[in-house]
Each structure stands twice: as C-alpha cells, then as structure tokens.
Design a protein around this motif. Structure first.
Motif, PDB file in Angstrom:
ATOM      1  N   UNK A 116       2.126  30.534   6.384  1.00 41.93           N
ATOM      2  CA  UNK A 116       1.324  29.451   5.127  1.00 41.93           C
ATOM      3  C   UNK A 116       1.247  29.302   6.673  1.00 41.93           C
ATOM      4  N   UNK A 117       0.313  27.576   6.913  1.00 41.30           N
ATOM      5  CA  UNK A 117      -0.695  27.235   7.340  1.00 41.30           C
ATOM      6  C   UNK A 117       0.511  26.871   9.035  1.00 41.30           C
ATOM      7  N   UNK A 118       2.255  26.274   8.495  1.00 39.74           N
ATOM      8  CA  UNK A 118       2.555  26.485   9.612  1.00 39.74           C
ATOM      9  C   UNK A 118       2.903  27.750  10.279  1.00 39.74           C
ATOM     10  N   UNK A 119       3.350  28.434   9.729  1.00 41.33           N
ATOM     11  CA  UNK A 119       3.392  30.215  10.288  1.00 41.33           C
ATOM     12  C   UNK A 119       2.363  30.689  11.210  1.00 41.33           C
ATOM     13  N   UNK A 120       1.161  30.623  10.379  1.00 45.72           N
ATOM     14  CA  UNK A 120      -0.079  31.164  10.886  1.00 45.72           C
ATOM     15  C   UNK A 120      -0.824  30.439  12.377  1.00 45.72           C
ATOM     16  N   UNK A 121      -0.721  29.071  12.801  1.00 48.73           N
ATOM     17  CA  UNK A 121      -0.683  27.629  13.807  1.00 48.73           C
ATOM     18  C   UNK A 121      -0.324  28.506  14.568  1.00 48.73           C
ATOM     19  N   UNK A 122       1.066  28.853  14.489  1.00 46.53           N
ATOM     20  CA  UNK A 122       2.120  29.324  15.558  1.00 46.53           C
ATOM     21  C   UNK A 122       2.455  30.512  15.900  1.00 46.53           C
ATOM     22  N   UNK A 156       3.382  38.815  18.457  1.00 40.70           N
ATOM     23  CA  UNK A 156       4.048  38.112  17.180  1.00 40.70           C
ATOM     24  C   UNK A 156       3.711  39.208  16.367  1.00 40.70           C
ATOM     25  N   UNK A 157       5.340  38.962  15.475  1.00 39.86           N
ATOM     26  CA  UNK A 157       5.285  39.520  14.213  1.00 39.86           C
ATOM     27  C   UNK A 157       5.935  39.158  12.875  1.00 39.86           C
ATOM     28  N   UNK A 158       4.778  38.448  12.019  1.00 36.82           N
ATOM     29  CA  UNK A 158       4.725  37.739  10.579  1.00 36.82           C
ATOM     30  C   UNK A 158       5.620  38.233   9.633  1.00 36.82           C
ATOM     31  N   UNK A 159       6.562  37.802   9.487  1.00 40.98           N
ATOM     32  CA  UNK A 159       7.328  38.657   7.929  1.00 40.98           C
ATOM     33  C   UNK A 159       6.699  37.495   6.824  1.00 40.98           C
ATOM     34  N   UNK A 160       5.818  38.156   5.702  1.00 38.74           N
ATOM     35  CA  UNK A 160       5.744  37.934   4.305  1.00 38.74           C
ATOM     36  C   UNK A 160       6.706  38.051   3.558  1.00 38.74           C
ATOM     37  N   UNK A 161       6.697  37.313   2.578  1.00 37.00           N
ATOM     38  CA  UNK A 161       7.590  38.602   0.954  1.00 37.00           C
ATOM     39  C   UNK A 161       6.314  38.375  -0.062  1.00 37.00           C
ATOM     40  N   UNK A 162       5.650  38.527   0.037  1.00 33.73           N
ATOM     41  CA  UNK A 162       3.959  38.173  -0.842  1.00 33.73           C
ATOM     42  C   UNK A 162       3.280  39.671  -0.128  1.00 33.73           C
ATOM     43  N   UNK A 163       2.198  39.595  -1.190  1.00 35.98           N
ATOM     44  CA  UNK A 163       1.705  40.604  -0.881  1.00 35.98           C
ATOM     45  C   UNK A 163      -0.362  40.302  -0.145  1.00 35.98           C
ATOM     46  N   UNK A 164      -0.327  39.014   0.484  1.00 30.38           N
ATOM     47  CA  UNK A 164      -1.541  38.733   0.858  1.00 30.38           C
ATOM     48  C   UNK A 164      -0.419  37.412   2.119  1.00 30.38           C
ATOM     49  N   UNK A 199      -0.863  34.110   3.932  1.00 25.11           N
ATOM     50  CA  UNK A 199      -1.615  32.760   3.205  1.00 25.11           C
ATOM     51  C   UNK A 199      -0.230  31.155   3.515  1.00 25.11           C
ATOM     52  N   UNK A 200       0.425  32.414   2.600  1.00 23.53           N
ATOM     53  CA  UNK A 200       1.557  31.297   1.541  1.00 23.53           C
ATOM     54  C   UNK A 200       0.418  29.961   0.279  1.00 23.53           C
ATOM     55  N   UNK A 201       0.502  29.055   0.483  1.00 24.75           N
ATOM     56  CA  UNK A 201       0.152  28.357  -0.311  1.00 24.75           C
ATOM     57  C   UNK A 201      -1.064  27.900  -0.467  1.00 24.75           C
ATOM     58  N   UNK A 202      -1.319  28.380   1.215  1.00 23.36           N
ATOM     59  CA  UNK A 202      -3.784  28.540   1.121  1.00 23.36           C
ATOM     60  C   UNK A 202      -3.654  29.828   0.424  1.00 23.36           C
ATOM     61  N   UNK A 203      -3.459  30.438  -0.081  1.00 21.97           N
ATOM     62  CA  UNK A 203      -3.546  31.912  -0.468  1.00 21.97           C
ATOM     63  C   UNK A 203      -3.738  31.916  -2.131  1.00 21.97           C
ATOM     64  N   UNK A 204      -2.281  31.660  -1.891  1.00 26.82           N
ATOM     65  CA  UNK A 204      -1.954  31.426  -3.720  1.00 26.82           C
ATOM     66  C   UNK A 204      -1.144  30.216  -4.335  1.00 26.82           C
ATOM     67  N   UNK A 205      -1.203  28.991  -3.943  1.00 25.70           N
ATOM     68  CA  UNK A 205      -0.986  27.418  -4.636  1.00 25.70           C
ATOM     69  C   UNK A 205      -2.055  27.094  -4.768  1.00 25.70           C
ATOM     70  N   UNK A 206      -3.533  27.282  -3.551  1.00 30.41           N
ATOM     71  CA  UNK A 206      -4.818  26.116  -3.661  1.00 30.41           C
ATOM     72  C   UNK A 206      -5.605  26.792  -4.031  1.00 30.41           C
ATOM     73  N   UNK A 207      -6.453  26.537  -5.286  1.00 32.05           N
ATOM     74  CA  UNK A 207      -7.678  27.106  -6.062  1.00 32.05           C
ATOM     75  C   UNK A 207      -8.342  26.911  -5.454  1.00 32.05           C
ATOM     76  N   UNK A 208      -9.746  28.220  -5.269  1.00 35.63           N
ATOM     77  CA  UNK A 208     -10.818  28.586  -5.342  1.00 35.63           C
ATOM     78  C   UNK A 208     -11.853  27.838  -4.462  1.00 35.63           C
ATOM     79  N   UNK A 266       9.074  29.274   8.932  1.00 32.40           N
ATOM     80  CA  UNK A 266       8.254  29.004   8.173  1.00 32.40           C
ATOM     81  C   UNK A 266       7.648  28.927   7.145  1.00 32.40           C
ATOM     82  N   UNK A 267       9.252  29.202   6.123  1.00 35.34           N
ATOM     83  CA  UNK A 267       9.176  29.665   4.612  1.00 35.34           C
ATOM     84  C   UNK A 267       8.217  28.755   2.951  1.00 35.34           C
ATOM     85  N   UNK A 268       8.283  27.398   3.775  1.00 32.82           N
ATOM     86  CA  UNK A 268       7.583  26.488   2.958  1.00 32.82           C
ATOM     87  C   UNK A 268       8.596  26.175   2.437  1.00 32.82           C
ATOM     88  N   UNK A 269       8.506  24.960   1.014  1.00 34.63           N
ATOM     89  CA  UNK A 269       9.293  25.225   0.269  1.00 34.63           C
ATOM     90  C   UNK A 269       8.995  26.082  -1.577  1.00 34.63           C
TER      91      UNK A 269
END
Length: 472
Positions: free
Chosen positions: A152-158, A169-177, A179-188, A235-238
């Motif tokens: 998400x934004x915190x993880x990407x900023x870091x 730097x290695x980022x571990x993300x459980x989704x298929x893309x 971005x966190x909520x910026x990708x799948x939570x906030x509408x286009x 930086x998993x978010x909630x």
C-alpha cells in the motif's frame, strides 16, 4: 503572486453528473498551463503557511505554488517530490478540504482557498508527460536488504526511499497486483488505476522486487522473511471489516465494502470476477443501501450508481455536519443521484435474501469522548428501507497478525494495531518496523506515506549502525 484579491478560486472543469456516472473515469479535467499558473498565483505567500503545517507530509506548498505561477514547473515538481513520494496520488485523493485547503489563510479571510490539490496533481502529471520522472538509480549499491510486507502507500513510500539509498528491497504482497487499497479499494473515478500502476512500474524499473500472491504465514513464514533480510517493515494496512449485529445480519445480499469495491476494481482491470458476474457483488438493477458515513461509504454509493443501481441510499447515524467523510465527495455523490438518509441507524434486516433494512431514527445528544455528539434512538420511529443489496462500510480493524503469522514477541495495542514507536516506527522485535494503518489504525493515504518515509529513514539508520558494529 497575491492575485487572490482579483482572481477568484476556480477548480478544474468537473464533468456533468449524467456523463460521469456512466463510467469509472476521473471526474475532474486537468488544468491548462495558463489556468494552473493563474490559480497558483492566488497564494498569499503568508509568513506562517498553515497549509504546510496542516499537511501530514509538511509539503512546501507556498514555494511550489510560486514556482508554478512563474513557469518554473520542473523545479516545482522536484520540490513537491522532495517531501511527497506520490504527489499526483495525494493531489487526487487527499481530503484537501480538511487539510491544506481547509486551513488556507485566504480561505479564512473569505477569498476562497487556493486549489492546492489540483495544482499538485497538475505539476506531477506534467512531470510524467515531460519525462522528468525517472526510474530510481542509487548512487551506490549496497549489500544489505529489507523486506516490506504490504504494498500500500506506506510500503511503497518506504520501498522508494530505501531503494534510493541503495538497499535491496523486496515487497511481499498477498494480492495479484501491488498498490493495496490504492489499487483495489479506491474506485477509478477518484484514482485511475494507471496512475498507481505506473508508480509500481517505476519502482520495479528501479530494482524493487515484488512478490505477489504471497500470503505471509501460509506461503512464507514471518520468521523466514526476518531471516532473509537485515530489517523488515510491516505495512499490511487494516482489512478486517467492522461488522453489524442484529436480526438477519447474515442474510444473502449483505456484503462487505472491501469485497464490493475490490470486485468492481478487478472488473475495471478486465478481470473476470465470479461474484460480480453472478450479481452477488454487482448493484445493477438493485435498490442499494450503504451503511456508513466515511470515504469508503462514498466510494460504495458512487460505484453503485455507475453499476446501474435502481436506487442508492446512504444511511448514517449522525447528521451531515458530523459525518467523517469528505464534504466534497458527499456533494459529488448527491449530484450523481445518491440519497442520504441522515440520523438513521440499522436495527436489523428483513428477508433472506435481504429485502430491507430495519432503520431506527436517531437524534444527536451529548458529546462523546471525542467531542462529537452521540446519537440517541428516537423511540417508536422505526421503519424499513427497501434494499436488494446492503453494503457495510463501517470502517476497518487490524487482523491478529501475531496469530496469523505464528509470531511470538510482536506486541499489539488493545485495538489490535502493531505497537510501534511513532517516531522511529520500531516494534518490540529487533529490526522490525511498522507503518501506516497497521500502526495507527485506519487513516489517510497521506499519513501512510509519511509513516513509510519515516520508517524507511529509521530502518536505514538501524542497518548503518548494525553494519558498523559488525565491521568492528
């Protein structure tokens, strides 16, 4: 500068409601160069810039407004980027009415605030078009590595900050893309996905490794990540949705906001989503009731309109003045045909599949511990609101990470957030840090960016000290 006495506030053109509610594109047009300069020139260049003070990132807003007004746009971008990893994203989704613009000095004097967010968006969009945004290229490559859990934004900023320092730097993300909520939570219509994806690609091109579809605790253990890296950032978010009790709360047709928004955003990417195709997470032809008054609720009601809902209503237990969501988003929703039912709270649900929401009418009583007036039930004023789809947008809580990850020694607060220092973001485990919503609770993207940058600086200092000690 100082043109606020002769030039009125003028936002970018907003698409007509009937036009914009038929698609998921952003609703505001881009400033033309002349208009951006004109609006930036309205800044009073005040001695105490409250806009900067009330920005979580303390962006140097007056200076990049001055540079924009005088045509020095590349310098304006460089100054904006110096304090904000993703200015084009903040320019789109920050609640400026509550932060920088809401505290603008000329706004307080009755001249209308400077359109800070729109100028910020214009500056960085222009930077991308002109090729000023480059892939990360560290001056020196280092051997140390960091692992970041969550993109998400915190993880990407870091990730951005640590990679610029030369770390692996290695980022571990459980989704298929990413971005966190910026990708799948906030509408286009608030944040088009290409904006997020190009930042992810910039990080990839700069050497950040993304491991997608990776569930920590299942696909890889937390201890394995700690063993692999010199420092780790959580930086998993909630993502745990707050629930509703009451009769009928388990009925078919009552869904979580995160599931609903994720399905819609996946469809926007061109993915096939079974729950959307079946109608379970699709508002087309339905009477939709959204419960909640925050920005997530606004995202849900406006998404339902675009999916072709027959009617869309938003229930909130307080009045308009006391709702937590952005007033600008509420206005946009009303323009698009959403009906707000103020001072109304769900008591239960009728039917299975759901056919209605049993509503209790409320009034505002004495202030609660936060200073907001507490809602009280008006006896005998209950009624049923017709609904074929009910979306619960009541906010998010942290998942139980120590249990999910089988980790001992990771301390959490009584709210379930990871306990970490609010300056260094260090947790109870050596070399492990936390940032964003998983540390502070559900909050804004801009706060997560600030946390991520701060945590990155503290991690770099920790690694430098550890390296120095090992070299002795």
């Amino acid at each position: 500068m100082l043109k606020f006495v002769t030039v009125d506030r003028d936002m970018p053109i907003k698409r007509d409601a009937d036009d914009r509610k038929s698609d998921f594109h952003e609703i505001y047009a881009e400033y033309a160069d002349t208009k951006a300069k004109e609006q930036a020139a309205r800044c009073s260049q005040c001695g105490v810039p409250y806009c900067q003070t009330h920005c979580p990132l303390h962006n140097n807003i007056p200076d990049w407004l001055r540079l924009t007004a005088t045509g020095r746009l590349q310098e304006a971008y460089e100054l904006s980027q110096a304090t904000n990893t993703f200015p084009e994203i903040c320019g789109r989704i920050c609640p400026q009415d509550r932060l920088c613009e809401g505290n603008c000095v000329i706004e307080q004097s009755g001249h209308g605030t400077v359109t800070i967010g729109s100028v910020e968006k214009y500056i960085t969009d222009t930077a991308w078009e002109e090729g000023w945004v480059q892939a990360i290229s560290p001056a020196v490559e280092r051997e140390e590595s960091v692992g970041i859990i969550g993109s998400g934004p915190g993880g990407l900023a870091a990730a951005d900050r640590l990679r610029r320092a030369g770390l692996k730097v290695t980022v571990y993300e459980r989704s298929d893309r990413a971005g966190g909520l910026m990708t799948y939570g906030i509408p286009g219509f608030k944040l088009e996905k290409e904006i997020v994806m190009r930042r992810v690609k910039q990080l990839e091109d700069g050497g950040v490794e993304f491991i997608l579809n990776c569930e920590v605790g299942e696909d890889i253990s937390f201890d394995a990540i700690r063993g692999k890296h010199d420092a780790v950032l959580i930086a998993t978010g909630v993502y745990k949705s707050r629930d509703l009790a009451g009769p009928g709360s388990g009925a078919e047709g009552i869904v979580r906001a995160i599931d609903y928004l994720t399905a819609s955003n996946k469809v926007s990417f061109g993915d096939t989503v079974e729950e959307y195709e079946s109608g379970e997470l699709n508002a087309a032809g339905k009477n939709v009731v959204v419960i909640g008054g925050g920005d997530t609720a606004m995202d849900c009601v406006r998404t339902a309109v675009r999916q072709g809902a027959t009617s869309v209503k938003c229930l909130y237990r307080r009045d308009r003045a006391n709702m937590p969501g952005s007033q600008r988003e509420t206005q946009n929703a009303e323009e698009e045909g959403v009906e707000f039912v103020w001072l109304a709270a769900p008591k239960g649900f009728a039917g299975d599949p759901v056919s209605g929401v049993m509503v209790q009418k409320m009034r505002l009583g004495a202030p609660d511990a936060s200073g907001r007036q507490s809602p009280e039930v008006i006896e005998g004023a209950d009624y049923v609101e017709e609904a074929d789809l009910v979306i619960k947008a009541l906010g998010f809580s942290p998942e139980d990470l120590p249990q999910l990850w089988g980790t001992e020694g990771l301390e959490v607060t009584r709210w379930g957030t990871v306990m970490a220092d609010f300056t260094t973001h260090a947790t109870s485990l050596d070399g492990v840090y936390a940032c964003g919503d998983i540390q502070r609770g559900a909050s804004l993207v801009v706060w997560a960016i600030r946390d991520g940058r701060e945590a990155a600086d503290a991690m770099l200092e920790y690694i430098d000290q550890s390296t120095a000690i090992a070299a002795q």
